[in-house]
Design a protein around this motif. Structure first.
Motif, PDB file in Angstrom:
ATOM      1  N   LEU A   8     134.355  66.195  44.354  1.00 47.89           N
ATOM      2  CA  LEU A   8     135.619  66.838  44.749  1.00 47.89           C
ATOM      3  C   LEU A   8     135.455  68.340  44.936  1.00 47.89           C
ATOM      4  CD1 LEU A   8     138.365  65.196  42.488  1.00 47.89           C
ATOM      5  CD2 LEU A   8     138.224  65.086  44.979  1.00 47.89           C
ATOM      6  N   HIS A   9     134.668  68.975  44.063  1.00 44.78           N
ATOM      7  CA  HIS A   9     134.457  70.426  44.176  1.00 44.78           C
ATOM      8  C   HIS A   9     133.706  70.768  45.455  1.00 44.78           C
ATOM      9  CE1 HIS A   9     134.886  70.132  39.626  1.00 44.78           C
ATOM     10  NE2 HIS A   9     135.922  70.824  40.047  1.00 44.78           N
ATOM     11  N   GLU A  10     132.724  69.953  45.794  1.00 47.34           N
ATOM     12  CA  GLU A  10     131.975  70.208  47.036  1.00 47.34           C
ATOM     13  C   GLU A  10     132.875  70.025  48.257  1.00 47.34           C
ATOM     14  OE1 GLU A  10     128.401  67.858  46.985  1.00 47.34           O
ATOM     15  OE2 GLU A  10     127.384  69.336  45.697  1.00 47.34           O
ATOM     16  N   GLY A  15     134.891  68.426  32.559  1.00 50.64           N
ATOM     17  CA  GLY A  15     133.940  68.087  31.509  1.00 50.64           C
ATOM     18  C   GLY A  15     132.815  69.051  31.256  1.00 50.64           C
ATOM     19  N   ALA A  16     132.612  70.034  32.134  1.00 51.74           N
ATOM     20  CA  ALA A  16     131.500  70.974  31.943  1.00 51.74           C
ATOM     21  C   ALA A  16     131.640  72.115  32.930  1.00 51.74           C
ATOM     22  CB  ALA A  16     130.152  70.274  32.144  1.00 51.74           C
ATOM     23  N   VAL A  17     130.809  73.138  32.730  1.00 47.61           N
ATOM     24  CA  VAL A  17     130.723  74.202  33.733  1.00 47.61           C
ATOM     25  C   VAL A  17     130.012  73.649  34.959  1.00 47.61           C
ATOM     26  CG1 VAL A  17     130.723  76.026  31.991  1.00 47.61           C
ATOM     27  CG2 VAL A  17     128.545  75.115  32.821  1.00 47.61           C
ATOM     28  N   ARG A  18     130.209  74.324  36.073  1.00 51.26           N
ATOM     29  CA  ARG A  18     129.664  73.834  37.336  1.00 51.26           C
ATOM     30  C   ARG A  18     128.139  73.706  37.321  1.00 51.26           C
ATOM     31  NH1 ARG A  18     132.683  74.731  42.051  1.00 51.26           N
ATOM     32  NH2 ARG A  18     130.850  73.847  43.094  1.00 51.26           N
ATOM     33  N   THR A  19     127.459  74.608  36.595  1.00 53.81           N
ATOM     34  CA  THR A  19     126.000  74.647  36.655  1.00 53.81           C
ATOM     35  C   THR A  19     125.322  73.634  35.729  1.00 53.81           C
ATOM     36  OG1 THR A  19     126.092  76.469  35.067  1.00 53.81           O
ATOM     37  CG2 THR A  19     125.847  77.043  37.398  1.00 53.81           C
ATOM     38  N   ILE A  20     126.106  72.941  34.910  1.00 51.23           N
ATOM     39  CA  ILE A  20     125.501  71.886  34.084  1.00 51.23           C
ATOM     40  C   ILE A  20     125.785  70.549  34.772  1.00 51.23           C
ATOM     41  CG2 ILE A  20     125.462  70.804  31.791  1.00 51.23           C
ATOM     42  CD1 ILE A  20     126.067  73.530  30.596  1.00 51.23           C
ATOM     43  N   ARG A  54     129.849  85.411  36.470  1.00 56.87           N
ATOM     44  CA  ARG A  54     130.004  84.901  35.110  1.00 56.87           C
ATOM     45  C   ARG A  54     131.139  83.870  34.944  1.00 56.87           C
ATOM     46  NH1 ARG A  54     127.049  87.638  31.314  1.00 56.87           N
ATOM     47  NH2 ARG A  54     128.575  87.463  29.655  1.00 56.87           N
ATOM     48  N   PRO A  55     132.310  84.032  35.554  1.00 55.86           N
ATOM     49  CA  PRO A  55     133.329  82.984  35.405  1.00 55.86           C
ATOM     50  C   PRO A  55     132.882  81.626  35.957  1.00 55.86           C
ATOM     51  CG  PRO A  55     134.355  85.017  36.093  1.00 55.86           C
ATOM     52  CD  PRO A  55     132.866  85.233  36.202  1.00 55.86           C
ATOM     53  N   PHE A  56     132.023  81.637  36.972  1.00 65.06           N
ATOM     54  CA  PHE A  56     131.478  80.383  37.494  1.00 65.06           C
ATOM     55  C   PHE A  56     130.487  79.775  36.508  1.00 65.06           C
ATOM     56  CE2 PHE A  56     128.488  77.826  39.978  1.00 65.06           C
ATOM     57  CZ  PHE A  56     129.340  77.070  40.771  1.00 65.06           C
ATOM     58  N   LEU A  57     129.679  80.629  35.888  1.00 65.45           N
ATOM     59  CA  LEU A  57     128.625  80.165  34.992  1.00 65.45           C
ATOM     60  C   LEU A  57     129.135  79.729  33.629  1.00 65.45           C
ATOM     61  CD1 LEU A  57     125.988  82.945  35.739  1.00 65.45           C
ATOM     62  CD2 LEU A  57     125.864  80.566  36.478  1.00 65.45           C
ATOM     63  N   PHE A  58     130.237  80.327  33.162  1.00 69.25           N
ATOM     64  CA  PHE A  58     130.628  80.142  31.770  1.00 69.25           C
ATOM     65  C   PHE A  58     132.029  79.579  31.562  1.00 69.25           C
ATOM     66  CE2 PHE A  58     127.380  83.569  31.712  1.00 69.25           C
ATOM     67  CZ  PHE A  58     126.417  82.906  30.959  1.00 69.25           C
ATOM     68  N   SER A  59     132.676  79.100  32.621  1.00 67.06           N
ATOM     69  CA  SER A  59     133.994  78.478  32.467  1.00 67.06           C
ATOM     70  C   SER A  59     133.967  77.064  33.045  1.00 67.06           C
ATOM     71  CB  SER A  59     135.076  79.281  33.195  1.00 67.06           C
ATOM     72  OG  SER A  59     135.347  80.488  32.531  1.00 67.06           O
ATOM     73  N   GLU A 103     130.682  80.490  56.594  1.00 69.47           N
ATOM     74  CA  GLU A 103     129.582  79.552  56.397  1.00 69.47           C
ATOM     75  C   GLU A 103     129.746  78.728  55.125  1.00 69.47           C
ATOM     76  OE1 GLU A 103     126.053  82.235  58.530  1.00 69.47           O
ATOM     77  OE2 GLU A 103     125.929  81.757  56.380  1.00 69.47           O
ATOM     78  N   ALA A 104     130.327  79.333  54.080  1.00 72.65           N
ATOM     79  CA  ALA A 104     130.412  78.662  52.786  1.00 72.65           C
ATOM     80  C   ALA A 104     131.546  79.251  51.965  1.00 72.65           C
ATOM     81  CB  ALA A 104     129.078  78.796  52.039  1.00 72.65           C
ATOM     82  N   ALA A 105     131.812  78.614  50.830  1.00 69.46           N
ATOM     83  CA  ALA A 105     132.845  79.098  49.907  1.00 69.46           C
ATOM     84  C   ALA A 105     132.505  78.626  48.504  1.00 69.46           C
ATOM     85  CB  ALA A 105     134.223  78.586  50.313  1.00 69.46           C
ATOM     86  N   ILE A 106     133.071  79.304  47.515  1.00 68.28           N
ATOM     87  CA  ILE A 106     132.903  78.953  46.112  1.00 68.28           C
ATOM     88  C   ILE A 106     134.277  78.949  45.459  1.00 68.28           C
ATOM     89  CG2 ILE A 106     132.367  81.373  45.593  1.00 68.28           C
ATOM     90  CD1 ILE A 106     130.763  80.456  43.193  1.00 68.28           C
ATOM     91  N   ALA A 107     134.560  77.914  44.654  1.00 69.10           N
ATOM     92  CA  ALA A 107     135.857  77.790  43.999  1.00 69.10           C
ATOM     93  C   ALA A 107     135.776  78.268  42.554  1.00 69.10           C
ATOM     94  CB  ALA A 107     136.330  76.340  44.043  1.00 69.10           C
ATOM     95  N   TYR A 108     136.840  78.935  42.116  1.00 72.48           N
ATOM     96  CA  TYR A 108     136.964  79.418  40.740  1.00 72.48           C
ATOM     97  C   TYR A 108     138.242  78.868  40.108  1.00 72.48           C
ATOM     98  CZ  TYR A 108     133.282  82.836  41.748  1.00 72.48           C
ATOM     99  OH  TYR A 108     132.092  83.440  42.080  1.00 72.48           O
ATOM    100  N   GLN A 109     138.411  79.181  38.824  1.00 69.72           N
ATOM    101  CA  GLN A 109     139.539  78.653  38.069  1.00 69.72           C
ATOM    102  C   GLN A 109     140.851  79.375  38.371  1.00 69.72           C
ATOM    103  OE1 GLN A 109     136.711  79.879  36.906  1.00 69.72           O
ATOM    104  NE2 GLN A 109     135.593  78.134  36.064  1.00 69.72           N
ATOM    105  N   SER A 110     140.785  80.588  38.908  1.00 73.06           N
ATOM    106  CA  SER A 110     141.997  81.326  39.281  1.00 73.06           C
ATOM    107  C   SER A 110     141.625  82.421  40.271  1.00 73.06           C
ATOM    108  CB  SER A 110     142.663  81.959  38.051  1.00 73.06           C
ATOM    109  OG  SER A 110     141.907  83.071  37.592  1.00 73.06           O
ATOM    110  N   GLY A 111     142.649  82.925  40.967  1.00 74.89           N
ATOM    111  CA  GLY A 111     142.414  84.054  41.857  1.00 74.89           C
ATOM    112  C   GLY A 111     141.996  85.292  41.090  1.00 74.89           C
ATOM    113  N   PHE A 112     142.571  85.500  39.908  1.00 76.00           N
ATOM    114  CA  PHE A 112     142.191  86.637  39.069  1.00 76.00           C
ATOM    115  C   PHE A 112     140.706  86.553  38.732  1.00 76.00           C
ATOM    116  CE2 PHE A 112     142.279  89.807  35.870  1.00 76.00           C
ATOM    117  CZ  PHE A 112     143.502  90.456  35.901  1.00 76.00           C
ATOM    118  N   ASN A 113     140.243  85.340  38.387  1.00 70.94           N
ATOM    119  CA  ASN A 113     138.824  85.136  38.078  1.00 70.94           C
ATOM    120  C   ASN A 113     137.915  85.513  39.242  1.00 70.94           C
ATOM    121  OD1 ASN A 113     138.678  84.389  35.436  1.00 70.94           O
ATOM    122  ND2 ASN A 113     138.261  82.221  35.804  1.00 70.94           N
TER     123      ASN A 113
END
Length: 396
Positions: free
Chosen positions: A88-90, A77-82, A268-273, A103-113
C-alpha cells in the motif's frame, strides 16, 4: 510526587496565557468534521476546516479504509526500513509522484514531519536557507533543526529575495543555498511567486523548496501550485500533506528519484517512526485516484469560494488579497475580531478568529475555509450571519 519546580512553571505560565487572552480553549466536535459540525449538541456551519474537497467524510474513502483494515490490520507494525513498508505504501508513493508530476515520492506520518525530515536531511551548518517571512511553523522548525543559517526575506518580496540570494552567493561562506516558501499562505490565501523564485534560483544554482500543504487539491486544477505555474521540472522539493484537501492524514515529499532515495536513507522521521497506517494509506490512494481522474470536486471548491468572496465583498467586508478559496474577513483590532467570531458562533457559524501573534497587530481576521461539500444554502446562511453581526457591531 511531581516536581515543585515544574508545577510552579506550569501554573504561572498557564495563568499568564489566560490573563493575556492567549490560552486556546479547545472545542470538541461531536461526530464527523464535515461542512456542518456539532459542538455542545448545537449544529454549526463549519468554516474552519482544511477539508477543502470534503473527502474526510467521503463514502468512497471510508470504504477503501475499511477494506484495508480487513486485509492489513490497523497498524503497519514497523518503521519503513525494517518491515513496515506495505505494498500500500508503494502504491501511495506511485500515486503521489503521478499526482505531482515527479519521478518519485516519499510518504511520511504528517505534513509537519515532512518539513522536519526533508530540510535537515539536505541542509546543515555549512548552508544557508532563505525563508519567506510568513512561512508555516513547521518550515521554521525544520530550518532550525538543520542548523543552517536562516535568513528571512520579506513576504513575497522578490526584490528582497534577489538581494539576499546575491549576498549569500557572493559571500562564498556557504556550500548550499535553499529558498523555501509555502505555495499558498494559509492566513491570507495568497499564492507564492514561484516563477520569480525559480528565476532567482536558476541564476545562482539555488535549491528550491515549496510546501504546498494548502495548494495541493486546490490550485492548478487540484494538482497544486507548482503545476499551476507548470514548474514541475524546476522545483527540487514539492512538499504536501494528506490531511487537508486529500482528507486523511500524513504527508509527502515529491521530487527526483535520487532525492527520494536520499530521504529514505537519511530523513529521521522516516527511519525512526512507524509507517502510515494501512487505512490511511488506502484512503489516500483512493483520494488521489479521484483527483487525478476528475476535477469535479476542485471546481465545486472554487465555485463555493468565489461565491462566498463575492458575498462578503458586496456586504462591505475587507477580504484582503486572497487568490484561493481561503477567505479572510479582516476586522482589525484583536478584541473586536474575537467578539465578531463569538457573535458568528451564536448565529450558528463556526469561523475562528485569528489575531496577534499569528498575524500582525491590528490585522485580526476571521478566516473562512469554504469547501466543495458546502451547499449554497449554507453559504447564504453564513452571509446572512455576517451581515447581521456586522451591522449590530457597527462594522457595516
Amino acid at each position: 510526587m511531581t516536581s515543585k519546580t515544574l508545577n510552579q512553571f506550569l501554573n504561572s505560565n498557564l495563568q499568564q496565557l489566560k490573563q493575556n487572552g492567549l490560552y486556546n480553549e479547545i472545542d470538541t466536535v461531536q461526530g464527523a468534521n464535515g461542512p456542518t459540525i456539532h459542538i455542545h449538541d448545537k449544529e454549526f456551519i463549519n468554516l474552519s476546516s482544511n477539508n477543502y474537497l470534503g473527502l474526510a467524510t467521503d463514502e468512497r474513502l471510508k470504504i477503501a479504509a475499511m477494506e484495508a483494515v480487513e486485509v492489513y490490520g490497523v497498524g503497519s507494525g514497523a518503521v519503513r526500513t525494517i518491515n513496515g513498508t506495505l505494498d500500500l505504501h508503494e502504491k501511495l508513493e506511485e500515486n503521489l509522484a503521478q499526482f505531482k508530476g515527479t519521478e518519485a515520492a516519499i510518504a511520511y506520518q504528517s505534513g509537519f514531519n515532512c518539513n522536519m525530515a526533508a530540510i535537515s536531511a539536505v541542509m546543515d551548518d555549512q548552508d544557508i536557507i532563505l525563508s519567506d517571512a510568513l512561512n508555516h511553523a513547521s518550515i521554521i522548525d525544520g530550518c532550525r533543526l538543520s542548523k543552517a543559517t536562516i535568513i528571512p526575506f520579506a513576504h513575497s518580496d522578490m526584490d528582497d529575495l534577489r538581494k539576499k540570494a546575491k549576498e549569500a552567493a557572493d559571500s562564498g561562506k556557504y556550500k548550499k543555498i535553499m529558498i523555501i516558501t509555502d505555495g499558498v499562505f494559509s492566513m491570507d490565501g495568497d499564492i507564492a511567486k514561484l516563477p520569480d523564485i525559480v528565476e532567482i534560483a536558476e541564476e545562482r544554482n539555488i535549491i528550491t523548496y515549496v510546501d504546498d500543504a494548502h495548494g495541493s487539491g486546490v490550485t492548478g486544477n487540484g494538482f497544486g501550485t507548482v503545476k499551476h505555474f507548470g514548474l514541475q521540472e524546476s522545483i527540487d522539493f514539492q512538499i504536501g500533506t494528506l490531511s487537508k484537501a486529500i482528507g486523511v492524514v500524513g504527508g509527502y515529499v515529491a521530487g527526483k528519484k535520487n532525492l527520494i532515495n536520499w530521504l529514505k536513507a537519511r530523513s529521521r522521521p522516516f527511519l525512526f517512526s512507524t509507517a502510515v497506517s494501512p487505512a490511511d494509506a488506502a484512503a489516500s490512494i483512493k483520494a488521489l485516484d479521484l483527483l487525478i481522474n476528475s476535477t469535479e470536486l476542485n471546481k465545486k471548491l472554487w465555485g463555493n469560494g468565489n461565491y462566498l468572496k463575492q458575498g462578503l465583498r458586496k456586504l462591505g467586508f475587507d477580504i484582503g488579497k486572497s487568490e484561493t478559496p481561503i477567505t479572510p474577513c479582516i476586522i482589525g483590532e484583536e478584541k473586536i475580531t474575537q467578539e465578531f467570531s463569538r457573535r458568528l458562533y451564536d448565529e450558528g457559524v463556526y469561523a475562528k478568529s485569528i489575531v496577534f501573534p499569528t498575524v500582525p497587530k491590528g490585522t485580526g481576521r476571521v478566516r473562512n475555509m469554504p469547501t466543495a461539500a458546502h451547499t449554497k444554502e449554507m453559504l447564504d446562511k453564513t452571509l446572512s450571519a455576517y451581515e447581521k453581526v456586522g451591522k449590530e457591531m457597527g462594522l457595516l
